[in-house]
Write a protein that holds these residues in place. Structure first.
Motif, PDB file in Angstrom:
ATOM      1  N   ASN A  13     -22.983  93.170 -13.098  1.00 53.01           N
ATOM      2  CA  ASN A  13     -21.594  93.117 -13.553  1.00 53.01           C
ATOM      3  C   ASN A  13     -20.886  91.841 -13.119  1.00 53.01           C
ATOM      4  OD1 ASN A  13     -21.621  93.862 -10.833  1.00 53.01           O
ATOM      5  ND2 ASN A  13     -19.713  95.030 -10.988  1.00 53.01           N
ATOM      6  N   GLY A  14     -21.572  90.966 -12.401  1.00 53.08           N
ATOM      7  CA  GLY A  14     -20.982  89.696 -12.018  1.00 53.08           C
ATOM      8  C   GLY A  14     -21.489  89.197 -10.681  1.00 53.08           C
ATOM      9  N   GLY A  31     -19.312  84.681 -12.043  1.00 54.57           N
ATOM     10  CA  GLY A  31     -19.543  85.740 -13.005  1.00 54.57           C
ATOM     11  C   GLY A  31     -18.514  86.846 -12.976  1.00 54.57           C
ATOM     12  N   ILE A  32     -17.469  86.697 -12.151  1.00 55.91           N
ATOM     13  CA  ILE A  32     -16.335  87.620 -12.182  1.00 55.91           C
ATOM     14  C   ILE A  32     -15.098  86.837 -12.624  1.00 55.91           C
ATOM     15  CG2 ILE A  32     -17.272  89.217 -10.477  1.00 55.91           C
ATOM     16  CD1 ILE A  32     -15.572  87.867  -8.335  1.00 55.91           C
ATOM     17  N   SER A  33     -14.061  87.539 -12.994  1.00 58.97           N
ATOM     18  CA  SER A  33     -12.887  86.865 -13.539  1.00 58.97           C
ATOM     19  C   SER A  33     -12.213  85.996 -12.496  1.00 58.97           C
ATOM     20  CB  SER A  33     -11.884  87.898 -14.064  1.00 58.97           C
ATOM     21  OG  SER A  33     -11.298  88.616 -12.994  1.00 58.97           O
ATOM     22  N   CYS A  34     -11.426  85.049 -12.971  1.00 59.50           N
ATOM     23  CA  CYS A  34     -10.638  84.203 -12.074  1.00 59.50           C
ATOM     24  C   CYS A  34      -9.720  85.060 -11.223  1.00 59.50           C
ATOM     25  CB  CYS A  34      -9.844  83.198 -12.900  1.00 59.50           C
ATOM     26  SG  CYS A  34      -8.765  82.120 -11.921  1.00 59.50           S
ATOM     27  N   ARG A  35      -9.106  86.066 -11.820  1.00 56.98           N
ATOM     28  CA  ARG A  35      -8.186  86.924 -11.082  1.00 56.98           C
ATOM     29  C   ARG A  35      -8.903  87.662  -9.950  1.00 56.98           C
ATOM     30  NH1 ARG A  35      -4.335  90.834 -14.444  1.00 56.98           N
ATOM     31  NH2 ARG A  35      -3.565  88.759 -15.007  1.00 56.98           N
ATOM     32  N   SER A  61     -24.539  85.993 -18.774  1.00 60.34           N
ATOM     33  CA  SER A  61     -23.095  86.203 -18.708  1.00 60.34           C
ATOM     34  C   SER A  61     -22.609  86.652 -17.333  1.00 60.34           C
ATOM     35  CB  SER A  61     -22.665  87.211 -19.766  1.00 60.34           C
ATOM     36  OG  SER A  61     -23.271  88.477 -19.538  1.00 60.34           O
ATOM     37  N   ASP A  62     -23.436  87.388 -16.593  1.00 61.79           N
ATOM     38  CA  ASP A  62     -22.998  87.859 -15.278  1.00 61.79           C
ATOM     39  C   ASP A  62     -22.936  86.742 -14.246  1.00 61.79           C
ATOM     40  OD1 ASP A  62     -25.837  87.971 -15.687  1.00 61.79           O
ATOM     41  OD2 ASP A  62     -26.078  89.070 -13.819  1.00 61.79           O
ATOM     42  N   HIS A  63     -23.257  85.521 -14.658  1.00 62.59           N
ATOM     43  CA  HIS A  63     -23.175  84.364 -13.767  1.00 62.59           C
ATOM     44  C   HIS A  63     -22.157  83.327 -14.243  1.00 62.59           C
ATOM     45  CE1 HIS A  63     -26.751  85.470 -11.327  1.00 62.59           C
ATOM     46  NE2 HIS A  63     -27.015  86.151 -12.428  1.00 62.59           N
ATOM     47  N   VAL A  69     -11.991  79.775 -17.054  1.00 63.39           N
ATOM     48  CA  VAL A  69     -10.629  79.940 -16.546  1.00 63.39           C
ATOM     49  C   VAL A  69     -10.517  79.389 -15.125  1.00 63.39           C
ATOM     50  CG1 VAL A  69      -8.843  81.613 -15.937  1.00 63.39           C
ATOM     51  CG2 VAL A  69     -10.202  81.927 -18.023  1.00 63.39           C
ATOM     52  N   LEU A  70     -11.476  79.710 -14.280  1.00 63.38           N
ATOM     53  CA  LEU A  70     -11.427  79.277 -12.883  1.00 63.38           C
ATOM     54  C   LEU A  70     -11.476  77.761 -12.771  1.00 63.38           C
ATOM     55  CD1 LEU A  70     -11.422  80.432  -9.944  1.00 63.38           C
ATOM     56  CD2 LEU A  70     -13.920  80.255 -10.012  1.00 63.38           C
TER      57      LEU A  70
END
Length: 280
Positions: A13-14, A31-35, A61-63, A69-70
């Motif tokens: 998942n990231g 792989g996780i959102s900027c937030r 995609s998980d990477h 965005v980041l």
């Protein structure tokens, strides 16, 4: 002379791993959102102002899903191979994109980042070793099988993120279709618990203080099983299972191993020379 490391997230998942000294840091994968990256680093007392670059291991995609965005928000250069960039289909706009090559060290402030080729079903996958004044931290995930390159670099590390993706029996008995099981265990997928343990038990240097077990499968592994398996062979190395749901504590990695050196950076909050680091 020390490095600070944490897994911000680890799993299908990231994935996002932080390695830095008291002045600068890098992220391996985003792989996780900027937030979520911001929230988790804030909880740990880590500043994104100290992150100077993102290094990308491969295009899955998980990477990569949080990179655009980041990198744009914090004006971070992205180190990525040309083949990975072509297959990632990222919209990086005005982001500074810097190609890297295997076995050619990249200097980011005081950090030296060296990539090497790994076995995975991606266009041009790489693992990384981050060095600082004789201290080495490896990021070794998404590896289909151990190779001489991996063994060589693992033996140089004072700490490592090491994939232990699946238990062979759980995978065999599980619900995944046959083709996916073969993809995972077929030599270009992921490391099993047994493969990772063989690497750890057979090639762990005496000075390795921390091992963070990474990229565990949600369906084909069990954190308690992995922790018990590796702890039995730890011989003084601190074993941590990196979560797919939250960040790990920040760990301080020093240049020489002792049972006193193999410590988490406290409980609660502790003052370091780069700020307040909050830990679980």
């Amino acid at each position: 002379m020390q490095l600070y490391i944490t897994s911000l997230n680890s799993g299908s998942n990231g994935n996002c791993y932080y390695v830095g000294n008291h002045r600068e840091a890098i992220l391996v994968d985003a792989g996780i959102s900027c937030r979520e990256t911001e929230k988790r680093m804030k909880r740990l007392g880590l500043s994104l102002a100290r992150v100077k670059a993102i290094f990308i291991s491969h295009e899955h995609s998980d990477h990569i899903r949080g990179i655009a965005v980041l990198a744009k928000k914090y004006n971070l250069p992205v180190y990525i191979t040309l083949a990975t960039l072509q297959n990632a289909r990222l919209d990086l706009g005005d982001v500074q994109v810097i190609p890297f090559s295997a076995d050619e060290p990249v200097q980011v402030g005081g950090l030296t980042v060296t990539a090497f080729v790994k076995r995975h079903d991606a266009a041009d996958p790489h693992s990384f070793v981050v060095g600082y004044k004789g201290i080495n931290v490896g990021v070794f995930t998404d590896i289909g099988a151990p190779c001489d390159n991996l063994i060589h670099h693992f033996q140089q590390c004072h700490a490592a993120f090491l994939e232990a993706n699946y238990d062979e029996d759980l995978l065999e008995r599980g619900r995944y279709p046959y083709y996916l099981k073969n993809r995972i265990r077929g030599g270009r997928g992921h490391l099993s618990n047994r493969q990772a343990l063989a690497l750890f038990a057979g090639y762990k240097p005496a000075f390795m203080s921390h091992l963070l077990l990474a990229h565990l499968s949600k369906d084909n592994n069990c954190p308690n099983l992995v922790r018990e398996l590796f702890t039995a062979h730890a011989d003084g190395t601190e074993i941590t299972v990196a979560s797919r749901f939250e960040e790990t504590p920040v760990f301080r990695i020093t240049g020489s191993f002792s049972r006193q050196a193999a410590t988490t950076v406290g409980q609660g909050q502790i003052s370091l020379d780069f700020g307040e680091v909050a830990l679980h």
